[in-house]
Design a protein around this motif. Structure first.
Motif, short mmCIF file in Angstrom:
data_model
loop_
_atom_site.label_atom_id
_atom_site.label_comp_id
_atom_site.label_asym_id
_atom_site.label_seq_id
_atom_site.Cartn_x
_atom_site.Cartn_y
_atom_site.Cartn_z
N GLN A 1 -5.73 10.08 -1.28
CA GLN A 1 -6.47 10.19 -0.02
C GLN A 1 -7.29 8.94 0.25
OE1 GLN A 1 -6.30 13.00 2.22
NE2 GLN A 1 -7.12 11.33 3.45
N SER A 2 -7.95 8.41 -0.78
CA SER A 2 -8.77 7.21 -0.58
C SER A 2 -7.91 6.01 -0.20
CB SER A 2 -9.58 6.91 -1.85
OG SER A 2 -8.72 6.58 -2.93
N GLU A 3 -6.72 5.89 -0.83
CA GLU A 3 -5.82 4.78 -0.51
C GLU A 3 -5.23 4.95 0.89
OE1 GLU A 3 -5.22 2.05 -2.31
OE2 GLU A 3 -6.64 2.70 -3.85
N THR A 4 -4.98 6.19 1.29
CA THR A 4 -4.44 6.46 2.62
C THR A 4 -5.49 6.16 3.70
OG1 THR A 4 -3.00 8.21 1.76
CG2 THR A 4 -3.46 8.24 4.12
N ASP A 5 -6.74 6.57 3.46
CA ASP A 5 -7.81 6.32 4.43
C ASP A 5 -8.06 4.83 4.64
OD1 ASP A 5 -8.17 9.02 4.83
OD2 ASP A 5 -9.82 9.21 3.40
N ALA A 6 -7.78 4.02 3.62
CA ALA A 6 -8.02 2.58 3.72
C ALA A 6 -7.12 1.92 4.77
CB ALA A 6 -7.78 1.92 2.36
N MET A 7 -6.02 2.58 5.13
CA MET A 7 -5.09 1.99 6.10
C MET A 7 -5.56 2.18 7.54
SD MET A 7 -1.32 2.78 4.50
CE MET A 7 -1.50 4.54 4.24
N LYS A 8 -6.53 3.06 7.77
CA LYS A 8 -6.90 3.41 9.14
C LYS A 8 -7.77 2.35 9.82
CE LYS A 8 -8.58 7.48 8.03
NZ LYS A 8 -9.14 8.84 8.13
N GLN B 1 0.82 -1.21 0.00
CA GLN B 1 0.00 0.00 0.00
C GLN B 1 0.86 1.26 0.00
OE1 GLN B 1 -2.95 0.06 -0.71
NE2 GLN B 1 -4.10 1.72 0.25
N LEU B 2 1.93 1.26 0.79
CA LEU B 2 2.80 2.44 0.85
C LEU B 2 3.56 2.67 -0.45
CD1 LEU B 2 4.12 2.05 4.50
CD2 LEU B 2 2.65 3.87 3.64
N MET B 3 3.77 1.59 -1.23
CA MET B 3 4.35 1.77 -2.56
C MET B 3 3.46 2.67 -3.41
SD MET B 3 5.86 -2.05 -3.42
CE MET B 3 6.21 -1.65 -5.13
N LYS B 4 2.15 2.58 -3.18
CA LYS B 4 1.21 3.41 -3.93
C LYS B 4 1.07 4.80 -3.32
CE LYS B 4 -2.31 0.48 -3.79
NZ LYS B 4 -3.67 -0.06 -4.07
N THR B 5 0.78 4.87 -2.03
CA THR B 5 0.47 6.16 -1.41
C THR B 5 1.69 7.08 -1.29
OG1 THR B 5 0.79 5.25 0.80
CG2 THR B 5 -1.44 5.18 -0.10
N CYS B 6 2.87 6.50 -1.14
CA CYS B 6 4.09 7.31 -1.00
C CYS B 6 5.00 7.20 -2.23
CB CYS B 6 4.86 6.91 0.26
SG CYS B 6 3.95 7.18 1.79
N GLU B 7 4.52 6.49 -3.27
CA GLU B 7 5.25 6.35 -4.54
C GLU B 7 6.68 5.83 -4.30
OE1 GLU B 7 4.16 9.53 -7.58
OE2 GLU B 7 3.64 10.55 -5.70
N LEU B 8 6.77 4.62 -3.78
CA LEU B 8 8.04 3.99 -3.43
C LEU B 8 8.29 2.77 -4.30
CD1 LEU B 8 7.45 3.94 0.44
CD2 LEU B 8 8.66 5.71 -0.84
N ASN B 9 9.56 2.41 -4.46
CA ASN B 9 9.89 1.14 -5.10
C ASN B 9 9.98 0.06 -4.01
OD1 ASN B 9 12.60 1.00 -3.98
ND2 ASN B 9 13.27 2.44 -5.56
#
Length: 418
Positions: free
Chosen positions: A183-190, A33-41
């Motif tokens: 925002q929607s992807e970030t909220d899904a982690m809560k 998920q963080l690869m998407k929300t924070c644009e990480l490899n």
């Protein structure tokens, strides 16, 4: 268990194994998920594991000193409440949307879970007959497998939406644009961490009002405890404990390398979509759970060290297949790896604590510290995978080497020397 009064305390302690399994086995989902929300490899996102497991290296000795000074119960209650606070921090983190904030949160949650693990593992081995300590700890760790399965099969689906857009591929009609998607992807982690925090608080309240039996050095008076060392480094003179710490370091690193990269492997290299990948991840953890239950039953007839050696050798063979083939074949081999690594942690832990007596808390602290293997070996595996994308499966030589150390411990390392 000769003493029937141990049943309720053990049941409560088994709950702790379930809880920290949910926490640690949400990490592979969070990496994806963080690869998407924070644009990480994959390599950058793997530091999520580092932040979490680093706490297990820093705090076991202070925690062991805390347990020695106070009690197992005090450590458990404090750990539950601290981890619950960490889970609630996901709400302000969703406003910040910064990777460093999530790393701090995982560190806080892991510190709380470290209290639970440093206290619960030795408590289970001591609370009952020494002859059945390995089976008792494997039974407790079976609830760990249940928590891992629930985190993988159900909670991961609450987090991963199946949408995997980049700035270039995001549909123009997406409501709120790129900011809305993030925002929607970030909220899904809560939600999963809110549920976990509430559960942790409820269990903490139960422990506050239930009187756990005092075992080992907890039966001594305060004056005797104050005169003793809070942490006993001389426990490392026991060779079976030293080798146990080494074996735990490599086992944890190997297990987490396979676990944390499982969803990345499915989605980035095996060509599987997120929804299907989470189902595979659930099957992966179901295999782990089945391995724990079956392994616990088999220990009635087979010596734990012999099972450890056999299971480790089988995993070395399965890793060889992954290293040479990759793809879907490698994915199914990982299901087998999950099954056969299931008994390794509790078996090595209980074998390493044998015969330590009043040094058990200190020995437990060093064994929990060995979990720091999770903070470095998975990152090394992810780095190899990231740098060799065309032969990504070569990275699984790292867990293969890790299982070789486990095999040695089941062969010779476990032996107690006078």
């Amino acid at each position: 268990m000769k003493n029937q009064s141990y049943k309720i305390p053990l049941a409560l302690i088994f709950c702790l194994f379930f809880l920290w399994a949910i926490s640690s086995n949400l990490l592979p989902t969070m990496i994806r998920q963080l690869m998407k929300t924070c644009e990480l490899n994959p390599f950058q996102a793997s530091f999520t594991e580092s932040a979490y497991w680093l706490a297990y290296f820093i705090f076991p000795i202070p925690i062991a000193m805390f347990l020695k000074r106070y009690s197992y119960k005090a450590g458990i209650i404090f750990g539950l409440l601290l981890a619950a606070c960490g889970g609630l921090l996901f709400f302000p983190a969703a406003i910040l949307k910064a990777y460093w904030a999530y790393l701090c949160i995982f560190f806080v949650i892991a510190t709380g879970m470290c209290f639970l693990e440093t206290a619960a593992n030795p408590y289970v081995t001591i609370l009952g007959s020494p002859e059945t300590a390995e089976r008792r700890l494997n039974l407790a760790q079976s609830f760990n497998g249940l928590g891992a399965f629930i985190a993988a099969m159900f909670l991961s689906k609450l987090v991963l939406s199946g949408a995997n857009y980049t700035r270039e591929t995001l549909p123009a009609a997406y409501q709120g644009g790129w900011a809305g998607y993030i925002q929607s992807e970030t909220d899904a982690m809560k939600l999963p961490y809110l549920m976990l925090a509430i559960l942790l608080i409820i269990v903490a309240v139960v422990f506050i009002f239930y009187k756990l039996p005092k075992i080992g050095d907890e039966s001594k008076n305060n004056a005797e405890v104050k005169d003793e060392k809070l942490i006993d480094f001389s426990v490392l003179k026991h060779s079976h404990l030293r080798w146990g710490v080494i074996a735990q370091f490599f086992y944890n690193g190997g297990q987490t390398a396979v676990n944390s990269l499982f969803l990345v492997y499915c989605c980035s290299y095996a060509g599987i979509d997120e929804k299907t990948a989470t189902t595979f991840f659930g099957l992966y953890m179901l295999s782990f759970l089945a391995g724990r239950w079956i392994g616990t039953a088999l220990m009635v007839k087979f010596r734990p060290q012999n099972m450890l050696l056999t299971y480790a050798i089988i995993n070395i063979i399965l890793c060889c297949v992954i290293v040479t083939t990759g793809g879907i074949v490698g994915l199914y081999c990982m299901l087998g790896v999950s099954f056969f690594m299931s008994i390794m942690y509790p078996t090595q832990f209980s074998l390493a604590l044998k015969g330590l007596g009043d040094q058990t808390k200190s020995g437990s602290a060093f064994l929990v510290m060995a979990i720091v293997g999770n903070a470095c070996l998975p990152q090394f595996t992810a780095y190899i995978m990231h740098c060799n994308e065309h032969i990504y499966y070569i990275a699984y030589i790292v867990p293969m080497i890790c299982f070789a150390f486990c095999a040695y411990y089941g062969w010779k390392g476990y032996k107690i020397k006078s």
